[in-house]
Structures are given as C-alpha cells and as structure tokens.
Design a protein around this motif. Sequence first.
Motif, PDB file in Angstrom:
ATOM      1  N   UNK A  54       0.854  -1.194   0.000  1.00  0.00           N
ATOM      2  CA  UNK A  54       0.000   0.000   0.000  1.00  0.00           C
ATOM      3  C   UNK A  54       0.890   1.243   0.000  1.00  0.00           C
ATOM      4  N   UNK A  55       0.520   2.232  -0.798  1.00  0.00           N
ATOM      5  CA  UNK A  55       1.268   3.487  -0.872  1.00  0.00           C
ATOM      6  C   UNK A  55       0.353   4.648  -0.465  1.00  0.00           C
ATOM      7  N   UNK A  56       0.952   5.645   0.143  1.00  0.00           N
ATOM      8  CA  UNK A  56       0.181   6.842   0.506  1.00  0.00           C
ATOM      9  C   UNK A  56       1.018   8.081   0.232  1.00  0.00           C
ATOM     10  N   UNK A  57       0.418   9.069  -0.431  1.00  0.00           N
ATOM     11  CA  UNK A  57       1.077  10.345  -0.689  1.00  0.00           C
ATOM     12  C   UNK A  57       0.032  11.454  -0.643  1.00  0.00           C
ATOM     13  N   UNK A  58       0.114  12.245   0.412  1.00  0.00           N
ATOM     14  CA  UNK A  58      -0.863  13.301   0.641  1.00  0.00           C
ATOM     15  C   UNK A  58      -0.795  14.353  -0.460  1.00  0.00           C
ATOM     16  N   UNK A  59      -1.964  14.805  -0.877  1.00  0.00           N
ATOM     17  CA  UNK A  59      -2.040  15.840  -1.905  1.00  0.00           C
ATOM     18  C   UNK A  59      -2.204  15.311  -3.305  1.00  0.00           C
ATOM     19  N   UNK A  60      -2.011  13.996  -3.484  1.00  0.00           N
ATOM     20  CA  UNK A  60      -2.211  13.399  -4.793  1.00  0.00           C
ATOM     21  C   UNK A  60      -3.653  12.917  -4.913  1.00  0.00           C
ATOM     22  N   UNK A  61      -4.047  12.624  -6.129  1.00  0.00           N
ATOM     23  CA  UNK A  61      -5.413  12.154  -6.356  1.00  0.00           C
ATOM     24  C   UNK A  61      -5.385  10.924  -7.269  1.00  0.00           C
ATOM     25  N   UNK A  62      -5.653   9.720  -6.721  1.00  0.00           N
ATOM     26  CA  UNK A  62      -5.974   9.438  -5.308  1.00  0.00           C
ATOM     27  C   UNK A  62      -4.715   9.407  -4.445  1.00  0.00           C
ATOM     28  N   UNK A  63      -4.900   9.556  -3.148  1.00  0.00           N
ATOM     29  CA  UNK A  63      -3.774   9.573  -2.227  1.00  0.00           C
ATOM     30  C   UNK A  63      -3.227   8.173  -1.970  1.00  0.00           C
ATOM     31  N   UNK A  64      -4.098   7.160  -2.050  1.00  0.00           N
ATOM     32  CA  UNK A  64      -3.693   5.783  -1.785  1.00  0.00           C
ATOM     33  C   UNK A  64      -3.435   5.025  -3.087  1.00  0.00           C
ATOM     34  N   UNK A  65      -2.434   4.161  -3.056  1.00  0.00           N
ATOM     35  CA  UNK A  65      -2.130   3.302  -4.192  1.00  0.00           C
ATOM     36  C   UNK A  65      -1.971   1.862  -3.747  1.00  0.00           C
ATOM     37  N   UNK A  66      -2.118   0.928  -4.692  1.00  0.00           N
ATOM     38  CA  UNK A  66      -2.056  -0.501  -4.382  1.00  0.00           C
ATOM     39  C   UNK A  66      -1.170  -1.228  -5.392  1.00  0.00           C
ATOM     40  N   UNK A  67      -0.419  -2.181  -4.873  1.00  0.00           N
ATOM     41  CA  UNK A  67       0.448  -3.003  -5.717  1.00  0.00           C
ATOM     42  C   UNK A  67       0.288  -4.455  -5.264  1.00  0.00           C
ATOM     43  N   UNK A  68      -0.240  -5.299  -6.150  1.00  0.00           N
ATOM     44  CA  UNK A  68      -0.527  -6.691  -5.798  1.00  0.00           C
ATOM     45  C   UNK A  68      -0.005  -7.624  -6.880  1.00  0.00           C
ATOM     46  N   UNK A  69       0.522  -8.778  -6.455  1.00  0.00           N
ATOM     47  CA  UNK A  69       0.911  -9.815  -7.419  1.00  0.00           C
ATOM     48  C   UNK A  69       0.843 -11.176  -6.752  1.00  0.00           C
ATOM     49  N   UNK A  70       0.569 -12.197  -7.556  1.00  0.00           N
ATOM     50  CA  UNK A  70       0.546 -13.579  -7.072  1.00  0.00           C
ATOM     51  C   UNK A  70       1.137 -14.465  -8.149  1.00  0.00           C
ATOM     52  N   UNK A  71       2.092 -15.294  -7.752  1.00  0.00           N
ATOM     53  CA  UNK A  71       2.779 -16.184  -8.691  1.00  0.00           C
ATOM     54  C   UNK A  71       2.565 -17.636  -8.282  1.00  0.00           C
ATOM     55  N   UNK A  72       2.097 -18.442  -9.225  1.00  0.00           N
ATOM     56  CA  UNK A  72       1.968 -19.890  -9.037  1.00  0.00           C
ATOM     57  C   UNK A  72       3.133 -20.537  -9.780  1.00  0.00           C
ATOM     58  N   UNK A  73       3.992 -21.210  -9.044  1.00  0.00           N
ATOM     59  CA  UNK A  73       5.189 -21.797  -9.652  1.00  0.00           C
ATOM     60  C   UNK A  73       4.973 -23.263 -10.023  1.00  0.00           C
ATOM     61  N   UNK A  74       5.593 -23.649 -11.115  1.00  0.00           N
ATOM     62  CA  UNK A  74       5.683 -25.052 -11.534  1.00  0.00           C
ATOM     63  C   UNK A  74       4.301 -25.716 -11.596  1.00  0.00           C
ATOM     64  N   UNK A  75       3.429 -25.141 -12.425  1.00  0.00           N
ATOM     65  CA  UNK A  75       2.064 -25.643 -12.556  1.00  0.00           C
ATOM     66  C   UNK A  75       2.077 -27.096 -13.030  1.00  0.00           C
ATOM     67  N   UNK A  76       1.460 -27.970 -12.259  1.00  0.00           N
ATOM     68  CA  UNK A  76       1.332 -29.383 -12.616  1.00  0.00           C
ATOM     69  C   UNK A  76       2.672 -29.997 -13.031  1.00  0.00           C
ATOM     70  N   UNK A  77       3.753 -29.588 -12.343  1.00  0.00           N
ATOM     71  CA  UNK A  77       5.101 -30.103 -12.596  1.00  0.00           C
ATOM     72  C   UNK A  77       5.559 -29.883 -14.036  1.00  0.00           C
ATOM     73  N   UNK A  78       5.064 -28.813 -14.645  1.00  0.00           N
ATOM     74  CA  UNK A  78       5.449 -28.484 -16.017  1.00  0.00           C
ATOM     75  C   UNK A  78       6.570 -27.455 -16.068  1.00  0.00           C
ATOM     76  N   UNK A  79       6.970 -26.920 -14.888  1.00  0.00           N
ATOM     77  CA  UNK A  79       7.968 -25.859 -14.770  1.00  0.00           C
ATOM     78  C   UNK A  79       7.501 -24.559 -15.415  1.00  0.00           C
TER      79      UNK A  79
END
Length: 600
Positions: free
Chosen positions: A209-234
């Motif tokens: 989560x990011x916050x910077x007062x005076x900006x629009x919007x003030x809050x920011x979001x950064x999300x990621x999800x990694x699934x490794x080696x799906x079904x042993x296929x690498x």
Amino acid sequence: MKQLSKKSVFLFLIFSVFFSVCLSETKEKTTVYKDLKKKTSKYLWSKELFKVVFDVQESEKKTAKTQNNVTVSAQRFKKYDGKRIRKILIKQEDVFDGKDFLSRAANKSHIQTREMIIRGGLFFQEYSMVDSKLLAENEKYINDLSYINDANFYLVPVKGSTDFVDLVLIVRDKWTIGVVGYLTSQDKFKLGIYDKNFLGLGNEFKYTAKYEKGKSPEWGNDFSYTIRNIDESFVDLTIDYFDDYSRLKYGGSLNRNYITGKKYGGGLDWHIEEEKEQKSEVKGISTISTPKSKKEIFDCWFGRKYNLWKPLLGFEGMAIAIRHKSANYLIRPAGVKSDSLRSYHNVNYFRLVSFSFNTQDFYRSSLIYGFGVTEYIPYGKKLELVYGRESGEFVSRDYFGISYSYAKFYKNVGYLYNKLSLGGFWVSDNDVLEDLTLRMRTSYFSLLYKWGTYYTRFFADLNYVTSVRRSLNDSIGFRDEEIRELSLSEKNEQKFVLSTEMVSFAPYNLVGFRFAFFTFADGGFLSENENIAVGGKFASSIGFGVRIRNENLVFKTLQLRFAYFPVQQDDGAYKFRLSGEKDYSEPNLDAGAPEIIQYY
C-alpha cells in the motif's frame, strides 16, 4: 472489436500449444510418486544414514577438483554416471539451528515447503539413470528458488549392488514472510507484506500500500501472485495489479525457462498500461506535464533446444526460438505523426527469430555474492544470431543482431566473463541503418583471500556502450550500480564506465546475521564525440560501507553506504544511504527469448 477478437483467438492458440507441449513432457510423472510417500514414511532417518551421508561429503571434498573454493559442480556425481537411482529420499531441516526459545518458536510457526512441491521440482525420477550434469543443474535449480536457503544432493552407494545408488536430498527453507516499505514523512510512505512460499506451496504473494498526501488518489495498491511449476510443467503463472495517482497497470504472464533434460521453453505476457494525466503549475500557469495514454502490450515466445551429436566449434547445444511482440495505444496524446512523439507510435508487431549455440556448466562456490550459502557460477560460451521484422504505424524495418559471451575461472587469477553485442535496424524505404548499438562488458571477481579471520574478494565491472543514428530522442546515463549514489542521464551517444569493489566477509554471526565490509571506486565518461576521453563528461564516486544479511530470511541485504564525489555534483559532494540492496544475478550463458541489443 474485430481486432480484439482476432487477438483473443491468437492468444488462445499460443496458450494451448504452449501448455500442451510443456504438459506432454510430464505425463509420465503422473504415477511416478504414487507409492513414494509410503516408502519414505517407513524409512528411518537414523544415525547410520547420516553417517553414510557424512562419509560421502568427506569423500567429495577429497576427490573434487577444487580451485580456491571453486568446484566443478557436476564433478561430485561423475563417478556414478550410468548407475540407476533406486530411491529418492528427502530430509527437510529446520530454518533455524538454535535451541533457544525464539528459534524453536520460529521453526514451529514456519510452514515448511510441502514434500510434493520439492519432488515436483526434480528433473528425474526413481530408476532414472544418473546423469552428473543433470543432477548438478537440478541442484542449482532448487537452490535458486527464492524460498530455499540450501539444497544438496548426495548419492549413496547401495550395499551389495554395483548398479544402484540412493539419492538423498537435504534441503532447508528460508523464513519466507517479510515486509517492505519506507517512511519519508507522515504524508508519504509505503508499507507492504509478502510471502515467497505461501502455505508451503512454493507460490509467491505480495501486497503493498502506498500513501502520498495531496495526490489524487492519495492511496495506491500493488498486488501480485505467482503460481510456480504448474502441474510439474515448470511453467510459472503471475497475475499482477498496480494503481496509484500516476499509473495503472494490470495483466498476467506465463513463463518457462529452458530446463535441462527438457526440450521446450517459452512465455506469454499480456498487460494494459495507463499513464494518468499529470498537471504542473509554474508561475500560476497550469500545464500538462504528462499526457494521458493507455496501451495494450502483448508478448510471447517459444523455443526448442537441441543437443548436438558432436561439439561444433566447442558448442554442445543449439536452440531456435521465435517471438512476437506488439504495443498498441488505445488512448494517446493528439499530434502523433511520423516525425513526432515517436514513443507513442503503435507497433503492430515485432517478430524475432534467434539461433543460438551454447555450452554451459557451473562452478560451485561460496562467499561471492552470498554470505556463505552455496552459489553457482556459469562457465562456457554462447553465440546468438537474431533477425527480426518490426511493423510500425509509420515505418517498417528489419533488425539484425549478434552477440558472443564467454566465461571461465582461471587458476591463480579468478573468474572472468566477457560479452560483445552488436545490433541495429535497417530501413529499406530509406536505405539507412539506424539505432545501431554496440555493447561490450567484462566482469571479474578474484580468488578468495584470507586475511586473519576475514575472507576477501576483489570485483570489477567494465562497460562500454555506444549507438548511432538514434531514431528516438532518448539518452544514456550512469546507473546506481555503475557509479554508486550517482544518477546522471543526458543526451549522449556513448558511455564508458569502470566499477570496482573490495569485499571482506567478517567472521561474526549475530543471531544468524552476517557482515561484509566493502570499499569501492567507480568512474566513467559520457560523450557525444568520437573520442570519449577528450570531449566526454567525467564522473566518479569513492566510498565504503557495510552489508548485513541473514541467509535464513528472504529479506534483502541491508546496506549502509557512504559515497564521496571527487568531481562535485549539483546535489552535493557526498551522500549517505541506508537501504535494501537488490540481489545480484550471475551471467547467463543459456538460450532464452530472442532479444534486441538494449541501449542504456
């Protein structure tokens, strides 16, 4: 809609072909480990077994061809080539060795990597024939996983048999949950949490989560999800989303690097990127400093490796790969023309094909970039030829590129890596060669010297880059890893920079935290002229610092650094920084996705 429909069909076809090829290689594994859990649950990890493994360790130390803490990785298994693996046994050690309350509590609260995940990362199975090179590269693959601290294969001869060996894998996790962030003031901060081994499944979760007062919007979001080696296929799947006051980006990617013993590699990436409109005010006059834009990026590649029957000019393998890229704007500023706003031009497609020849093996060592863990450094050579066709909105052009790299550890000298790359675009309509880029790099680290209780290495990195007939109004400059604490970017044609460092690894161990003290001296030239030493702009920095790291944790190395600028810069004569240092990555001599020679 018609264009999007075609793209969707094309994406689906690539996706289907890529997965069907990768997964076809793993069909034989569906019944490989059906009874393995039953077998291993009955196997006692007794003192006798540990004694056998210990004897193997001592034997390897005596017979391995070691050169100043550097061992040829595959040499440890060479004498067992041709034998078969009777059993695969896995022993998972605790993250922390301590017997104190905190260590025991941390070990109990840690979710260890599930055994099926570790087994899914093996390149072989029971009753496979021992291949020393395959074992060495599989050991490296497991050690390179971000949630693994250390992993070692041991081959144990089976009593009464000359044909079979048992394989013992001793593996230790890292503590994989961490936090990131900074606090500039109560009006500007960033705070995030991540887990590089979510629920012991080998997957990675991250939210910031990011916050910077005076900006629009003030809050920011950064999300990621990694699934490794799906079904042993690498194959790894990543989905990500980023949004703050200046930028929006979302999408996903699939990727599979070449795996030893597997023929195919590839990847697919799709993202939407939006630059939000930014306004600035000077003397009461409001202007748009960054215009609003939105583009769709699509990138996929597919390749196949071949083992040569006989070495060709010293190369043992060959790979052929193709790549398709496109970047089309859905929203962009007005006034885009053939000779203006080039960075906003649509690229309908950029198709590349590469032919590469390589030989790659690994040294096994420590105290290079890590603080005592096992490290794998490649040696060998690689030659790559690339051809491509770029179809742009206003112009089409052909690309030609060639690169050669070579790495070796020299006795009584150290490790040396060299790479030479040349590539450019030919515009047939105008009979002109443009964006011709030349890059030369030499990297070196010395032998490991012992001074008292300290172990010391010397490092050097020499880089030269130049480009002529630039079609974009871009620039080249110094990066922080080249001249530390200095960020300088100007309109130049060429760059020459030398970075040097001496690192001393201290013997201290404070609750698992280890220390390394370093000094550095960096310098370089930027120039538009043919003679870079005469008309170039010189910059340099010298300094010292300390790095602190706990290899049991996934946290970045903590670095405290002081830098002095002999040629004073606009923002002062010296700088002091406390930060997390990014992980170093060793050179790569393996084949991969076709690339153009980058200008930076």
